[in-house]
Design a protein around this motif. Sequence first.
Motif, short mmCIF file in Angstrom:
data_model
loop_
_atom_site.label_atom_id
_atom_site.label_comp_id
_atom_site.label_asym_id
_atom_site.label_seq_id
_atom_site.Cartn_x
_atom_site.Cartn_y
_atom_site.Cartn_z
N ASP A 150 0.88 -1.13 0.06
CA ASP A 150 0.09 -0.05 0.02
C ASP A 150 0.78 1.46 0.09
N ASP A 151 1.85 1.19 0.78
CA ASP A 151 2.74 2.50 0.96
C ASP A 151 3.47 2.49 -0.54
N ALA A 152 3.83 1.42 -1.08
CA ALA A 152 4.64 1.36 -2.41
C ALA A 152 3.63 2.02 -3.48
N LYS A 153 2.52 1.79 -3.36
CA LYS A 153 1.62 2.36 -4.49
C LYS A 153 1.18 3.55 -4.33
N LYS A 154 1.05 4.09 -2.88
CA LYS A 154 0.87 5.84 -3.02
C LYS A 154 2.19 6.29 -3.63
N GLY A 155 3.52 6.06 -3.25
CA GLY A 155 4.48 6.48 -3.47
C GLY A 155 4.75 6.54 -5.33
N LEU A 156 4.31 5.39 -5.86
CA LEU A 156 4.19 5.04 -7.41
C LEU A 156 3.03 5.96 -7.92
N GLU A 157 1.96 6.14 -7.55
CA GLU A 157 1.07 7.04 -7.96
C GLU A 157 1.72 8.55 -7.98
N ALA A 158 2.16 8.63 -7.02
CA ALA A 158 2.97 10.08 -6.93
C ALA A 158 3.94 10.32 -8.12
N ALA A 159 4.85 9.36 -8.09
CA ALA A 159 5.98 9.25 -9.07
C ALA A 159 5.22 9.40 -10.40
N VAL A 160 4.38 8.61 -10.78
CA VAL A 160 3.74 8.63 -12.04
C VAL A 160 3.24 9.99 -12.38
N ALA A 161 2.49 10.45 -11.71
CA ALA A 161 1.99 11.91 -11.93
C ALA A 161 3.15 12.72 -12.27
N LYS A 162 4.30 12.71 -11.60
CA LYS A 162 5.45 13.51 -11.86
C LYS A 162 6.11 13.18 -13.12
N GLU A 163 6.21 12.00 -13.62
CA GLU A 163 6.97 11.45 -14.83
C GLU A 163 6.07 10.47 -15.39
N PRO A 164 5.00 11.13 -16.41
CA PRO A 164 4.00 10.23 -16.96
C PRO A 164 4.75 9.25 -18.10
N GLU A 165 5.95 9.76 -18.50
CA GLU A 165 6.52 9.16 -19.75
C GLU A 165 7.51 8.10 -19.19
N ASN A 166 7.61 7.76 -18.04
CA ASN A 166 8.59 6.67 -17.44
C ASN A 166 7.87 5.54 -17.50
N LYS A 167 8.30 4.75 -18.23
CA LYS A 167 7.73 3.23 -18.47
C LYS A 167 7.88 2.36 -17.13
N ILE A 168 9.07 2.42 -16.56
CA ILE A 168 9.48 1.88 -15.50
C ILE A 168 8.64 2.09 -14.31
N LEU A 169 8.22 3.33 -14.15
CA LEU A 169 7.38 3.65 -12.94
C LEU A 169 5.75 2.88 -13.32
N HIS A 170 5.40 3.06 -14.61
CA HIS A 170 4.07 2.56 -15.06
C HIS A 170 4.13 0.78 -14.73
N PHE A 171 5.34 0.40 -14.97
CA PHE A 171 5.61 -1.24 -14.89
C PHE A 171 5.43 -1.62 -13.44
N TYR A 172 5.93 -0.83 -12.50
CA TYR A 172 6.04 -0.91 -10.90
C TYR A 172 4.57 -0.73 -10.47
N LEU A 173 3.91 0.08 -10.99
CA LEU A 173 2.32 0.42 -10.29
C LEU A 173 1.78 -0.93 -10.97
N GLY A 174 2.21 -1.31 -12.12
CA GLY A 174 1.25 -2.77 -12.48
C GLY A 174 1.38 -3.88 -11.51
N TYR A 175 2.88 -3.92 -11.20
CA TYR A 175 3.09 -5.06 -10.46
C TYR A 175 2.63 -4.80 -9.03
N VAL A 176 2.79 -3.74 -8.43
CA VAL A 176 1.93 -3.60 -7.21
C VAL A 176 0.33 -3.81 -7.11
N ASN A 177 -0.28 -3.30 -8.39
CA ASN A 177 -1.70 -3.71 -8.55
C ASN A 177 -2.06 -5.31 -8.75
N SER A 178 -0.74 -5.87 -9.39
CA SER A 178 -1.05 -7.36 -9.30
C SER A 178 -0.90 -8.07 -8.15
#
Length: 217
Positions: free
Chosen positions: A144-172
């Motif tokens: 849960d903590d990781a997801k909050k951090g990732l969502e914030a990071a994705v908002a700052k770097e929407p073109e960062n594929k790695i952040l989207h991937f990690y957010l997908g991993y967390v949601n999985s």
Amino acid sequence: GKGYFVPDASGLPMLKEQQLLVLANYYLNAGANAYQEEDFDAAIVGFKKTQAVVPGDTTAFFYAGYAYYQKEAYAEAIEQFKGYLTNGGTSPDAYSLIINTYSGPLENKAEALTWATKAKEKFPANSDFPKVEIGILIDMNKIDDAKKGLEAAVAKEPENKILHFYLGYVNSKLEKWEDAKGNYNAALKIDPDYFDAQYYLAQIYLIDAEKVKREMN
């Protein structure tokens, strides 16, 4: 009130502070030469003598940390890197080395997370430390903590594929499969050849296929 003189090697007057700096540099160079020869014990002796002559010499702490690390004396290496920071060292590399040592050889994820958070706060413009923090949170299963951090990071770097991937991993991990699909597809939209995103997206489709198979049976 401006210090006092001592004779140098040729008998000429020299400020004591200047002589101490000459001595400190001598030991620092001796330590560096030993390090180049991979004689890490001798290197540490040189760097420690530099610290004794000039206690606030950040370079001596930094190099001593590297020498201890090469000897796999990880606790001692961390203490040297911490000494570097305490004496005013400003390199983000010191934080990275502390984090990696706690996270890796010392297997202390909690301390690694503490230092990752410190580094993130110390260097707000550095985009790597938030990602490191997220990775450690995932390793510690603090999803849960990781997801909050990732969502914030994705908002700052929407073109960062790695952040989207990690957010997908967390949601999985949270079994939020549709959200995870969206995250992996977002990563693939940025880089269609991103193998990790392809692979994990395929795993979700296999889960979907198993559901259909059970329904058919």
